[in-house]
Write a protein that holds these residues in place. Structure first.
Motif, PDB file in Angstrom:
ATOM      1  N   ASP A  55      52.195 -94.528 -32.084  1.00  0.00           N
ATOM      2  CA  ASP A  55      52.021 -95.769 -31.323  1.00  0.00           C
ATOM      3  C   ASP A  55      50.959 -96.683 -31.917  1.00  0.00           C
ATOM      4  OD1 ASP A  55      53.960 -95.018 -29.504  1.00  0.00           O
ATOM      5  OD2 ASP A  55      52.530 -94.315 -27.987  1.00  0.00           O
ATOM      6  N   SER A  57      47.721 -96.213 -31.562  1.00  0.00           N
ATOM      7  CA  SER A  57      46.616 -96.329 -30.618  1.00  0.00           C
ATOM      8  C   SER A  57      45.595 -95.199 -30.765  1.00  0.00           C
ATOM      9  CB  SER A  57      47.148 -96.361 -29.176  1.00  0.00           C
ATOM     10  OG  SER A  57      47.805 -95.149 -28.845  1.00  0.00           O
ATOM     11  N   ALA A  75      49.001 -96.244 -23.755  1.00  0.00           N
ATOM     12  CA  ALA A  75      49.698 -97.009 -22.722  1.00  0.00           C
ATOM     13  C   ALA A  75      50.818 -96.174 -22.119  1.00  0.00           C
ATOM     14  CB  ALA A  75      50.261 -98.300 -23.308  1.00  0.00           C
ATOM     15  N   TRP A  92      56.069 -95.476 -20.343  1.00  0.00           N
ATOM     16  CA  TRP A  92      55.124 -96.570 -20.582  1.00  0.00           C
ATOM     17  C   TRP A  92      54.481 -97.013 -19.267  1.00  0.00           C
ATOM     18  CZ3 TRP A  92      53.594 -97.689 -25.328  1.00  0.00           C
ATOM     19  CH2 TRP A  92      54.457 -97.420 -26.404  1.00  0.00           C
ATOM     20  N   PRO A  95      50.512-102.526 -17.402  1.00  0.00           N
ATOM     21  CA  PRO A  95      49.120-102.992 -17.426  1.00  0.00           C
ATOM     22  C   PRO A  95      48.693-103.730 -16.162  1.00  0.00           C
ATOM     23  CG  PRO A  95      50.252-103.552 -19.470  1.00  0.00           C
ATOM     24  CD  PRO A  95      51.303-103.077 -18.507  1.00  0.00           C
ATOM     25  N   ALA A 127      41.019-102.478 -27.619  1.00  0.00           N
ATOM     26  CA  ALA A 127      42.473-102.470 -27.814  1.00  0.00           C
ATOM     27  C   ALA A 127      43.205-102.446 -26.475  1.00  0.00           C
ATOM     28  CB  ALA A 127      42.880-101.268 -28.655  1.00  0.00           C
ATOM     29  N   ALA A 128      42.714-101.659 -25.510  1.00  0.00           N
ATOM     30  CA  ALA A 128      43.357-101.607 -24.196  1.00  0.00           C
ATOM     31  C   ALA A 128      43.249-102.949 -23.480  1.00  0.00           C
ATOM     32  CB  ALA A 128      42.727-100.493 -23.356  1.00  0.00           C
ATOM     33  N   ALA A 131      45.748-105.293 -24.769  1.00  0.00           N
ATOM     34  CA  ALA A 131      47.112-104.999 -24.308  1.00  0.00           C
ATOM     35  C   ALA A 131      47.306-105.356 -22.837  1.00  0.00           C
ATOM     36  CB  ALA A 131      47.425-103.521 -24.530  1.00  0.00           C
TER      37      ALA A 131
END
Length: 201
Positions: A55, A57, A75, A92, A95, A127-128, A131
């Motif tokens: 991914d 991540s 995620a 998934w 968010p 990074a989170a 997203a």
């Protein structure tokens, strides 16, 4: 010590990461877990989740060109555990309503408490946020709790998971990346990171 650089892990890093995880788990957990707990966790729970690498991540931390730590975010629904851990769900996450996962932090014992875990956490949080996530959840090992508390996470009630029939203790933790007004909370400061660098998750 030299500074810490983080980068996205690749498939070529997997053997190096796997060896680092063994060193980290054996070297940083012994004073917190019994012998049977640690052996069960190393066989059934601790390890790399290669889906995170796929991914993009999962990250490695390097110091002087040497990989000295690894960790990342996800995620997906799975909260913790390696490829061989049975309790997995690759769904998934949304968010807008769910929390991203902070996953599989391991630091080489020779570089513990020197900013490695903090650098990986800042990279993962950024990074989170990018997203669209505004909350983070993780399952901390016992030696990782102090690090995550210092980084702004809140601890839940300790829990245990069966690994090969042996209950292994963990602590669920969570962190808000935005307050009710929508104001973003940026990643923790380097000062906190340098004080607590040997965390694992």
């Amino acid at each position: 010590m030299a500074g810490v650089l983080t980068r996205v892990a690749t498939a070529a890093d997997v053997p190096v990461i796997e060896a680092l995880i063994v060193r980290s788990a054996a070297g940083l957990n012994g004073g917190h877990y019994s012998g049977p707990e640690l052996a069960a966790a190393m066989e059934h729970i601790f390890g790399i989740d290669t889906l995170l690498v796929e991914d993009g991540s999962y990250f490695v931390a390097e110091r002087g060109g040497e990989v000295v730590g690894c960790g990342g975010w996800s995620a997906r629904e799975t909260l913790f555990g390696s490829d061989r851990f049975a309790a997995r769900d690759d769904r998934w996450l949304d968010p807008a309503s769910e929390a991203a996962r902070i996953r599989a932090f391991f630091v080489d014992p020779a570089h513990a408490r020197s900013g490695v875990a903090g650098a990986l956490l800042r990279t993962s949080e950024t990074a989170a946020l990018g997203a669209g996530f505004r909350r983070l959840d993780l399952m901390a090992t016992l030696p990782g709790v102090a690090f995550y508390l210092a980084a702004g996470f809140m601890a839940g009630e300790p829990t245990s998971y069966l690994a090969g029939g042996v209950p292994v203790r963990f602590v669920p933790m969570t962190k808000q990346l935005s307050d009710p007004t929508g104001t973003i909370r940026r990643p923790a400061s380097p000062q906190v990171d340098q004080r607590f660098g040997g965390a694992m998750s």
